[in-house]
Design an enzyme around this catalytic site. Structure first.
Site, PDB file in Angstrom:
ATOM      1  N   SER A  37      -8.401   0.542  -1.775  1.00  0.00           N
ATOM      2  CA  SER A  37      -8.653  -0.469  -0.710  1.00  0.00           C
ATOM      3  C   SER A  37     -10.032  -0.811  -0.797  1.00  0.00           C
ATOM      4  O   SER A  37     -10.412  -2.086  -0.600  1.00  0.00           O
ATOM      5  CB  SER A  37      -8.356  -0.067   0.741  1.00  0.00           C
ATOM      6  N   SER A  38     -10.864   0.053  -1.200  1.00  0.00           N
ATOM      7  CA  SER A  38     -12.447  -0.342  -1.128  1.00  0.00           C
ATOM      8  C   SER A  38     -12.835  -1.286  -2.233  1.00  0.00           C
ATOM      9  O   SER A  38     -13.684  -2.285  -2.029  1.00  0.00           O
ATOM     10  CB  SER A  38     -13.290   1.175  -1.624  1.00  0.00           C
TER      11      SER A  38
ATOM     12  N   ALA B  40      -5.237   6.070   0.357  1.00  0.00           N
ATOM     13  CA  ALA B  40      -4.126   6.577  -0.293  1.00  0.00           C
ATOM     14  C   ALA B  40      -4.767   6.686  -1.812  1.00  0.00           C
ATOM     15  O   ALA B  40      -3.771   6.622  -2.756  1.00  0.00           O
ATOM     16  CB  ALA B  40      -2.902   5.359  -0.320  1.00  0.00           C
TER      17      ALA B  40
ATOM     18  N   LEU C  13      -5.604   3.806  -3.770  1.00  0.00           N
ATOM     19  CA  LEU C  13      -5.108   2.412  -4.414  1.00  0.00           C
ATOM     20  C   LEU C  13      -6.156   1.476  -4.372  1.00  0.00           C
ATOM     21  O   LEU C  13      -5.984   0.511  -4.639  1.00  0.00           O
ATOM     22  CB  LEU C  13      -3.775   1.946  -3.594  1.00  0.00           C
TER      23      LEU C  13
ATOM     24  N   ASP D 241     -11.879   0.663 -10.979  1.00  0.00           N
ATOM     25  CA  ASP D 241     -11.242   0.107  -9.782  1.00  0.00           C
ATOM     26  C   ASP D 241     -11.619  -1.454  -9.754  1.00  0.00           C
ATOM     27  O   ASP D 241     -10.729  -2.403  -9.635  1.00  0.00           O
ATOM     28  CB  ASP D 241     -11.615   0.701  -8.547  1.00  0.00           C
TER      29      ASP D 241
ATOM     30  N   TYR E 256     -15.223  14.930  -5.635  1.00  0.00           N
ATOM     31  CA  TYR E 256     -15.173  14.071  -6.812  1.00  0.00           C
ATOM     32  C   TYR E 256     -16.544  14.149  -7.485  1.00  0.00           C
ATOM     33  O   TYR E 256     -16.532  14.260  -8.669  1.00  0.00           O
ATOM     34  CB  TYR E 256     -14.993  12.577  -6.267  1.00  0.00           C
TER      35      TYR E 256
END
Length: 369
Positions: free
Chosen positions: A113-114, A109, A111, A158, A210
């Site tokens: 998670s990784s 998503a 957000l 992140d 990316y």
């Protein structure tokens, strides 16, 4: 040795997209959704990784631990194994280890998670093995896991947000110095909510798109004779556009240069409690990602359009792009209506139905027991 459990949050990036690997500025917040890693020692020289969200656990002999080892089926375990690998690369002795992870950040998503997984494992390992790593070192280890082991060329925002997040604060991150300034972001006091729409459009950062954007930014910086696009200010924009010899490079650079300016302007507004006034900056950020950086998809563009029509002060895609989530700064009652309207709009186009929820700025990585 008994086990230890640490929790690390996912993140929403309020503004400042694709600026991190350009030595620029971003404004993320840690969110309540995150990942819990429970670690314990094993007598055998193996690494066992299990997840409450996955099926069969992955087992790796410590002697075999290296990037590219895990196939597609076990790729999810690479984020945990990569942390162990990154510590070994820093000279720490490998020991048998059991890693059990349980997360509630929606996967794919955008957000992070990784990063939540990496940071929870890094912090738990630091505790279990008594490594004495600082929070900045935990950020670096988690980032090395993602870049060097998993192979995702992300810029480090992140992990900074996950480790250093604070309740009711966003973090103004200077990605050149890696300095972080907590800035007030008290949604409840302002009578606002930060709505997240998970569009369910696929989001995958390791498929090359990316990396292409990152390479274009680096090429633009070389043509402009600067270390990174962060060194080009808004006042220099017109001149810079004239010096770049390719329209794609001009568009990519223009996004980064204007996005840095928007991020700093947003932080200035938040310092004086002007949360609602940040809305136009968020919306301008989305337009820049759509038109100049070209990383949005029809689902996220539609969600932004609907939310603005339903009274959002500002709305934008958040995360690396090519799918993922949209955020909107709204009054709570309008947010509920807006979420329903986005669902109806998606149904009308036969898109996968989105999932909506609200987030607040939450505590960063911390020990549970």
């Amino acid at each position: 040795m008994s086990g230890t459990s640490w929790r690390a949050p996912g993140r929403v990036n309020l503004i400042g997209e694709h600026t991190d690997y350009n030595d620029g500025f971003c404004l993320p917040l840690a969110i309540p959704q995150g990942c819990t890693a429970t670690l314990s020692a094993l007598d055998e020289p193996v690494l066992e990784v299990a997840s409450a969200q996955r099926g069969k656990p992955v087992e790796i002999a410590l002697a075999d631990l290296r990037p590219g080892l895990l196939g597609e089926d076990g790729a999810w375990a690479g984020y945990a194994a990569g942390v162990v690998w990154a510590l070994a690369e820093r000279g720490h002795q490998l020991r048998g280890l059991s890693i059990s992870i349980d997360g509630d950040v929606p996967g794919g998503a955008g957000l992070s998670s990784s990063a939540a997984l990496e940071c929870s494992v890094a912090a738990a390992l630091n505790d279990l093995w008594d490594l004495g790593l600082t929070r900045s070192e935990l950020v670096a280890v988690a980032r090395e896991a993602e870049n060097g082991f998993v192979g995702a060329p992300t810029g480090g925002m992140d992990q900074l947000a996950s480790v250093l997040g604070e309740q009711d604060r966003v973090l103004l991150c200077d990605m050149r110095s890696l300095s972080v300034e907590p800035v007030s972001f008290d949604l409840e006091a302002a009578g606002l909510t930060l709505l997240v729409i998970d569009t369910k459009a696929p989001h995958q950062l390791t498929d090359g798109l990316y990396g292409e954007r990152r390479s274009a930014c680096e090429q633009a910086a070389r043509q402009l004779g600067v270390n990174a696009l962060r060194d080009v200010t808004l006042e220099d924009l017109a001149e810079a556009m004239g010096r770049l010899d390719d329209e794609t490079l001009r568009k990519r650079a223009r996004h980064v240069i204007t996005e840095n300016d928007r991020t700093l302007a947003c932080a200035d507004l938040l310092r004086t409690g002007q949360l609602r006034q940040t809305g136009p900056l968020l919306t301008a950020s989305h337009a820049s990602m759509r038109d100049d950086f070209e990383i949005t998809v029809p689902e996220v563009d539609l969600a932004v359009e609907v939310l603005l029509a339903f009274g959002a002060f500002g709305a934008r895609m958040t995360g690396g792009g090519f799918g993922g989530c949209v955020i909107a700064l709204m009054e709570p009652a309008r947010a509920r209506a807006g979420a329903i309207a986005v669902e109806a709009a998606f149904a009308g186009r036969d898109y996968t139905l989105p999932v909506s929820f609200s987030v607040t700025a939450a505590q960063g990585t911390h020990k549970l027991h």
